[in-house]
Design an enzyme around this catalytic site. Structure first.
Site, PDB file in Angstrom:
ATOM      1  N   CYS A 249      13.475  -1.028  14.791  1.00 58.75           N
ATOM      2  CA  CYS A 249      13.637   0.268  15.455  1.00 58.75           C
ATOM      3  C   CYS A 249      15.115   0.651  15.489  1.00 58.75           C
ATOM      4  CB  CYS A 249      13.079   0.153  16.867  1.00 58.75           C
ATOM      5  SG  CYS A 249      13.306   1.611  17.872  1.00 58.75           S
TER       6      CYS A 249
ATOM      7  N   ARG B 249       0.823  -1.218   0.000  1.00 57.72           N
ATOM      8  CA  ARG B 249       0.000   0.000   0.000  1.00 57.72           C
ATOM      9  C   ARG B 249       0.855   1.266   0.000  1.00 57.72           C
ATOM     10  NH1 ARG B 249      -3.910  -0.712   4.682  1.00 57.72           N
ATOM     11  NH2 ARG B 249      -4.633   1.349   4.039  1.00 57.72           N
TER      12      ARG B 249
ATOM     13  N   HIS C  37      -6.567   7.863  12.054  1.00 55.04           N
ATOM     14  CA  HIS C  37      -6.155   6.451  12.042  1.00 55.04           C
ATOM     15  C   HIS C  37      -4.672   6.281  11.720  1.00 55.04           C
ATOM     16  CE1 HIS C  37     -10.598   5.107  11.215  1.00 55.04           C
ATOM     17  NE2 HIS C  37     -10.391   5.417  12.478  1.00 55.04           N
TER      18      HIS C  37
END
Ligand code: BJW
Ligand code: ZN
Length: 271
Positions: free
Chosen positions: A174, A74, A127
């Site tokens: 991370c 996406r 969102h």
């Protein structure tokens, strides 16, 4: 009872001209004409999965590889898309209202970033955003626009291909604590972040005209705002190509594509 006649556009524009604080809620329909698939239409399928089934913590815990492939796909699709006339009309209306000392805010359920790209500044992405990541361990949050987001996802995520699972150690990690990253997005069953809810609550208190654009109005809490405001006698208008649970609540329902209707409602050079 909602009105659908085109003559109502002029009437609505007069009410808008008198509004002091406009609040707009957008959903996937506002980006449909930019080529971004909606959730609940036929475009809401990726491989054999419904988008709404992958946007959960359970799906991510079961297979971070699958969910990262879905989000990587996406991200790659959305980065090729441009804001359409609906996004632009909203960004221009914001500038005009601000110049006149009035409020104009957009709350979007979309994670595609197209409102930002169009220039909206008074924007709440309730969102989250496809290009922001969060650490699953230390909660570090940062923007990440890398393409691909990590080497193992290069050429992966295509809807018609299903490769082997990617090992968790090769998924995005991370840079502070090396734990697994996730998209900074509110999945089903997760709470909308408190700072975001506070901003929304403030805008809801202040608004005197509420515009609901291109959302199926089934996902809470956003789905509840139209009735909440209507109960407070705030004017509610909806733009959608279908009827939704908000249609019967709205004072005005403008039936049609957002990129066609919004410029007619918001721009200065249309009578
Ligand atoms: C056009 C057009 C064109 C097309 N022009 N129009 C109260 C009651 C029942 C359940 C709940 C409740 N409160 C909370 C829940 C649970 C849940 C929920 O709402 N479930 C319902 C499905 C029943 N909500 C949550 O879990 C939320 N969290 C929460 O409230 O926490 C507290 C809590 C938790 C649990 C229980 C109780 C309380 C979080 C919701 C997060 C939603 N996340 C997603 C995924 C984001 C990630 C991602 O993108 O990958 O957000 S789900 C998905 O739906 C996405 C969207 O933002 C969201 C809304 O979809 P949207 O935008 O409306 O798209 P579509 O496709 O549905 O509709 C498109 C519309 O456009 C259609 O109407 C078309 O006609 C129209 N259209 N082309 C104009 N050109
Ligand atoms: Zn971390």
């Amino acid at each position: 009872m909602a009105s659908t006649t085109s003559g109502k556009i002029a009437e609505f524009r007069r009410l808008l001209a008198n509004a002091r604080s406009v609040l707009v809620l957008t959903g996937a329909g506002v980006s449909a004409e930019s080529g971004v698939p909606t959730f609940r239409g036929s475009g809401g399928l990726w491989r054999q999965y419904r988008a709404t089934d992958l946007a959960t913590l359970t799906a991510f815990n079961r297979s971070p590889s699958l969910v990262w492939e879905f989000y990587h796909y996406r991200r790659e699709v959305v980065r090729t898309k441009q804001p359409n006339k609906a996004h632009i009309a909203l960004a221009e209306a914001e500038k005009r209202f601000e110049k006149e000392g009035k409020r104009f805010n957009v709350i979007t359920q979309n994670v595609d970033g197209l409102h930002r790209k169009a220039g909206s500044k008074n924007l709440i992405e309730m969102h989250g955003n496809l290009f922001v990541v969060r650490c699953t361990s230390c909660n570090f949050i940062e923007e990440n626009t890398s393409s691909p987001i990590c080497e193992s996802l290069r050429n992966r995520g295509l809807p018609d291909e299903n490769g082997p699972e990617i090992d968790e150690k090769d998924l995005p990690h991370c840079r502070k604590c090396r734990s697994l990253l996730r998209p900074h997005i509110v999945w089903f069953g997760e709470q909308i972040w408190n700072d975001v809810l506070e901003k929304i609550e403030k805008e809801i208190q202040l608004c005197d005209l509420f515009l609901v654009v291109g959302t199926s109005s089934v996902v809470y809490p956003a789905a509840g705002y139209a009735s909440l405001l209507s109960e407070r006698s705030i004017l509610v208008a909806e733009i959608n190509i279908e009827t939704t649970p908000s249609t019967s609540i709205a004072n005005y329902h403008f039936h049609g594509p957002a990129a066609q209707i919004l410029p007619q409602l918001l721009s200065t050079n249309v009578n």
